[in-house]
Design a protein around this motif. Structure first.
Motif, short mmCIF file in Angstrom:
data_model
loop_
_atom_site.label_atom_id
_atom_site.label_comp_id
_atom_site.label_asym_id
_atom_site.label_seq_id
_atom_site.Cartn_x
_atom_site.Cartn_y
_atom_site.Cartn_z
N ALA A 23 0.84 -1.20 0.00
CA ALA A 23 0.00 0.00 0.00
C ALA A 23 0.87 1.25 0.00
CB ALA A 23 -0.93 -0.01 1.22
N LEU A 24 1.96 1.21 0.76
CA LEU A 24 2.87 2.34 0.81
C LEU A 24 3.54 2.54 -0.55
CD1 LEU A 24 4.36 4.55 2.35
CD2 LEU A 24 6.01 2.81 3.11
N LEU A 25 3.94 1.44 -1.18
CA LEU A 25 4.56 1.52 -2.50
C LEU A 25 3.58 2.08 -3.52
CD1 LEU A 25 6.56 -1.85 -2.61
CD2 LEU A 25 7.46 0.46 -2.26
N PHE A 26 2.31 1.69 -3.40
CA PHE A 26 1.31 2.21 -4.32
C PHE A 26 1.08 3.69 -4.10
CE2 PHE A 26 -3.21 2.83 -5.56
CZ PHE A 26 -3.06 2.58 -6.92
N LEU A 27 1.12 4.12 -2.85
CA LEU A 27 0.98 5.54 -2.54
C LEU A 27 2.14 6.32 -3.15
CD1 LEU A 27 -0.55 7.76 -1.01
CD2 LEU A 27 0.84 7.23 0.98
N MET A 28 3.34 5.75 -3.07
CA MET A 28 4.50 6.39 -3.69
C MET A 28 4.31 6.49 -5.21
SD MET A 28 7.54 4.56 -1.48
CE MET A 28 8.82 5.25 -2.54
N LEU A 29 3.69 5.46 -5.79
CA LEU A 29 3.43 5.47 -7.23
C LEU A 29 2.48 6.61 -7.58
CD1 LEU A 29 3.67 4.11 -10.03
CD2 LEU A 29 1.74 2.66 -9.39
N LEU A 30 1.49 6.87 -6.73
CA LEU A 30 0.56 7.97 -6.97
C LEU A 30 1.29 9.32 -6.92
CD1 LEU A 30 -2.60 6.88 -4.93
CD2 LEU A 30 -2.23 6.73 -7.39
N TYR A 31 2.24 9.46 -6.01
CA TYR A 31 3.02 10.70 -5.96
C TYR A 31 3.83 10.87 -7.23
CZ TYR A 31 2.02 12.16 -1.18
OH TYR A 31 1.39 12.63 -0.06
N LEU A 32 4.44 9.79 -7.69
CA LEU A 32 5.18 9.85 -8.96
C LEU A 32 4.24 10.19 -10.11
CD1 LEU A 32 7.56 6.77 -8.59
CD2 LEU A 32 8.17 9.18 -8.43
N ALA A 33 3.01 9.68 -10.04
CA ALA A 33 2.03 9.96 -11.10
C ALA A 33 1.70 11.44 -11.16
CB ALA A 33 0.76 9.13 -10.86
N PHE A 34 1.55 12.09 -10.01
CA PHE A 34 1.24 13.52 -10.02
C PHE A 34 2.43 14.34 -10.50
CE2 PHE A 34 -2.67 12.63 -7.89
CZ PHE A 34 -3.46 13.76 -8.06
N ILE A 35 3.65 13.89 -10.17
CA ILE A 35 4.83 14.56 -10.72
C ILE A 35 4.82 14.44 -12.24
CG2 ILE A 35 7.35 14.51 -10.87
CD1 ILE A 35 7.40 13.61 -7.95
N ALA A 36 4.55 13.23 -12.73
CA ALA A 36 4.52 12.99 -14.17
C ALA A 36 3.38 13.75 -14.84
CB ALA A 36 4.37 11.49 -14.45
N LEU A 37 2.28 13.96 -14.11
CA LEU A 37 1.15 14.71 -14.66
C LEU A 37 1.54 16.14 -14.99
CD1 LEU A 37 -1.93 14.52 -15.26
CD2 LEU A 37 -2.34 15.29 -12.92
N GLY A 38 2.48 16.69 -14.25
CA GLY A 38 2.93 18.06 -14.51
C GLY A 38 3.96 18.17 -15.62
N LEU A 39 4.56 17.05 -16.02
CA LEU A 39 5.64 17.09 -17.01
C LEU A 39 5.21 17.60 -18.39
CD1 LEU A 39 7.64 13.82 -16.20
CD2 LEU A 39 8.34 16.17 -15.78
N PRO A 40 4.05 17.18 -18.93
CA PRO A 40 3.71 17.66 -20.28
C PRO A 40 3.17 19.09 -20.33
CG PRO A 40 2.58 15.58 -19.73
CD PRO A 40 3.08 16.18 -18.47
N ASP A 41 2.92 19.71 -19.17
CA ASP A 41 2.13 20.94 -19.13
C ASP A 41 2.92 22.21 -19.41
OD1 ASP A 41 0.02 19.34 -18.55
OD2 ASP A 41 -0.19 19.94 -16.46
N THR A 42 4.22 22.23 -19.14
CA THR A 42 4.94 23.50 -19.13
C THR A 42 6.17 23.55 -20.03
OG1 THR A 42 6.13 22.73 -17.16
CG2 THR A 42 4.18 24.08 -16.79
N GLY A 43 6.44 22.49 -20.78
CA GLY A 43 7.66 22.44 -21.56
C GLY A 43 7.58 23.05 -22.94
#
Length: 401
Positions: A23-43
Motif C-alpha cells: 500500500a505504501l509503495l502504491f501511494l508512492m506510485l501515486l506521488y510519482l504519477a502527479f509529478i509525471a502529470l505536470g511534465l507535459p504541461d509547461t515544456g
C-alpha cells in the motif's frame, strides 16, 4: 477484519490493505504519477522557439497546439466520470496514461508541425482523463493531507519539464531529446499502473462504509453546479495572474523584467510550497476550515496587491495570494468526494477538471483583453472580486451540503 488489517487506520491516508508495504509503495506510485502529470504541461514554451524553426511555422502557431490540448482535455473531463464508473479508475488511468506517453513520444519523432497538432488530440484526451482519474481516486481514497501533497508534487513536475527541455536543447541540440525522455518516463508509469490494477480496487473506507457511500442519495439542485463554478472562478484568477502578472508589474508598476519574473515565479512557488505546508495541518483542520483559511489569506493578499507604489507591500500580497490559493484546488476537490456519493462525485470531479480547462481557454484570455482595453490595474480588481465570489460560492455550497 483481522487484527493486522485494523492496524492500518484511514487517518494515515493509505489505502486499506492487509499488507501495508505494498500500500505504501502504491501511494508512492501515486506521488510519482502527479509529478509525471505536470511534465507535459509547461515544456512547450521552452521548446517552441527551436520547434518553429525546424517546422518553418510562425510563432503564434504554438497557440493552436495548446488550444487543441486544452479542448481535448476538457472533452475528456466531461466523459471521464462515466468511464470511471463503468471501467474503473485503474484501467481508465492506465490506458489514458499510455495514450499520453505515446503522443509525447510521437512529438519526439515528429518531422511536421501538422503531425504535432494531430498528436495534440490524444495527448489532450489522455492527459485530461489521467488528471480527472487521479484526482477522483485521491479525493475518494486518500486523506486531505495527501491530497495537498499530491498537488504539490504536480508542481515538481511542472518545474522539471522546462528544465528537461532546456537540458535537451543545450546539451543534445534538440528539443526532441527532452520530449523523448518525458515520454519514456510516462510510459514506464503507465506500465506500472497496469501492473498494479488490483490496488486500485482497494479503498481506505472498508466494505461497510463503502456501501454507505454508494447508497448516499444523489444531490440535485444547484450544489453540483456550484462545485463546478468554484473551479471556474479559481482557475480563472490563478491562470490570469500566472499569465498577466509580469505584464502588470513591468508595464503598470515599473519593475524591471528580472524583478517581475522573480515575483511571478514566487507566486507559483508559494502555491507549491503552500500545499506542502498545508498538508501538515489539513487532516487536523478538515477541508472546509482549510478552504476558509486559504480564502482569508487570499483576501489579505488581494488587499495588499492593490498597493501600486510600494513594491514590498504588493510583493508580499503576491506571495500571500499564492499561499492562500495553495490549499483551495486540492481541498475543494477532496471535499467533493465527501459532499456527494461515490458515483456522483466521480462525475462532478470530471466536470470540475473539464471546466478548469475551459476556464483557462476562455476567461484567462478575456482578462488580458479587458486589461489591454482598460488598464492593467484591472487585474488586482478582478483578483479581489474573484476571491470574494469564491468565498460566497463556498459558503452557499457548505450550507447546501
Amino acid at each position: 477484519m483481522t487484527q493486522r488489517e485494523k492496524k492500518v487506520h484511514p487517518s494515515q491516508g493509505l489505502i486499506q490493505n492487509a499488507q501495508p508495504k505494498p500500500a505504501l509503495l502504491f501511494l508512492m506510485l501515486l506521488y510519482l504519477a502527479f509529478i509525471a502529470l505536470g511534465l507535459p504541461d509547461t515544456g512547450l514554451g521552452v521548446a517552441w522557439n527551436q520547434m518553429r524553426e525546424d517546422f518553418g511555422v510562425p510563432l503564434e502557431y504554438a497557440g493552436f497546439i495548446t488550444m487543441t490540448i486544452t479542448v481535448c482535455s476538457a472533452i475528456s473531463g466531461f466523459v471521464n466520470g462515466s468511464l470511471l464508473n463503468r471501467y474503473g479508475t485503474g484501467r481508465v488511468t492506465a490506458v489514458s496514461c499510455t495514450m499520453t506517453a505515446l503522443a509525447i513520444l510521437g512529438f519526439a519523432v515528429s518531422e511536421s508541425y501538422w503531425l504535432i497538432l494531430l498528436l495534440a488530440v490524444p495527448l489532450g484526451l489522455g492527459a485530461g482523463a489521467v488528471d480527472a482519474g487521479l484526482n477522483s481516486y485521491a479525493a475518494e481514497n486518500l486523506s486531505s493531507k495527501h491530497m495537498n501533497w499530491l498537488h504539490s508534487s504536480w508542481g515538481i513536475g511542472a518545474t522539471l519539464s522546462p528544465i528537461i527541455l532546456t537540458v535537451g536543447i543545450s546539451n543534445f541540440g534538440s528539443w526532441k531529446v527532452g520530449y523523448g525522455f518525458i515520454g519514456v518516463v510516462i510510459l514506464c508509469l503507465s506500465l506500472s499502473f497496469f501492473m498494479t490494477l488490483s490496488f486500485w480496487k482497494q479503498t481506505k473506507q472498508g466494505g461497510a462504509l463503502e456501501e454507505e457511500r454508494e447508497d448516499k442519495p444523489w444531490i440535485g439542485g444547484i450544489a453540483p453546479f456550484l462545485s463546478v463554478l468554484a473551479y471556474i472562478v479559481y482557475v480563472a484568477v490563478e491562470g490570469g495572474l500566472g499569465l498577466w502578472l509580469s505584464a502588470l508589474l513591468v508595464e503598470s508598476r515599473g519593475l524591471n523584467l528580472s524583478a517581475a519574473g522573480f515575483l511571478t515565479g514566487g507566486f507559483f512557488g508559494s502555491i507549491m510550497i503552500g500545499r506542502f505546508l498545508m498538508g501538515f495541518i489539513a487532516d487536523r483542520l478538515g477541508n472546509r476550515k482549510l478552504i476558509v483559511l486559504g480564502l482569508v489569506i487570499s483576501a489579505l493578499g488581494s488587499a495588499a496587491f492593490f498597493s501600486q507604489q510600494h513594491a514590498f507591500i504588493y510583493g508580499t500580497g503576491i506571495f500571500l495570494l499564492g499561499l492562500g490559493f495553495a490549499p483551495l484546488y486540492p481541498a475543494m476537490m477532496h471535499e467533493t468526494s465527501k459532499r456527494f456519493g461515490t458515483v456522483q462525485s466521480k462525475k462532478v470531479i470530471g466536470y470540475q477538471v473539464a471546466f478548469s480547462y475551459i476556464s483557462l481557454l476562455t476567461f484567462v484570455p478575456l482578462i488580458g483583453y479587458i486589461a489591454s482595453r482598460t488598464s492593467l490595474e484591472f487585474i488586482p480588481v478582478f483578483t479581489a472580486i474573484s476571491v470574494a465570489a469564491l468565498a460566497l460560492v463556498i459558503k452557499t455550497l457548505n450550507r447546501l451540503t
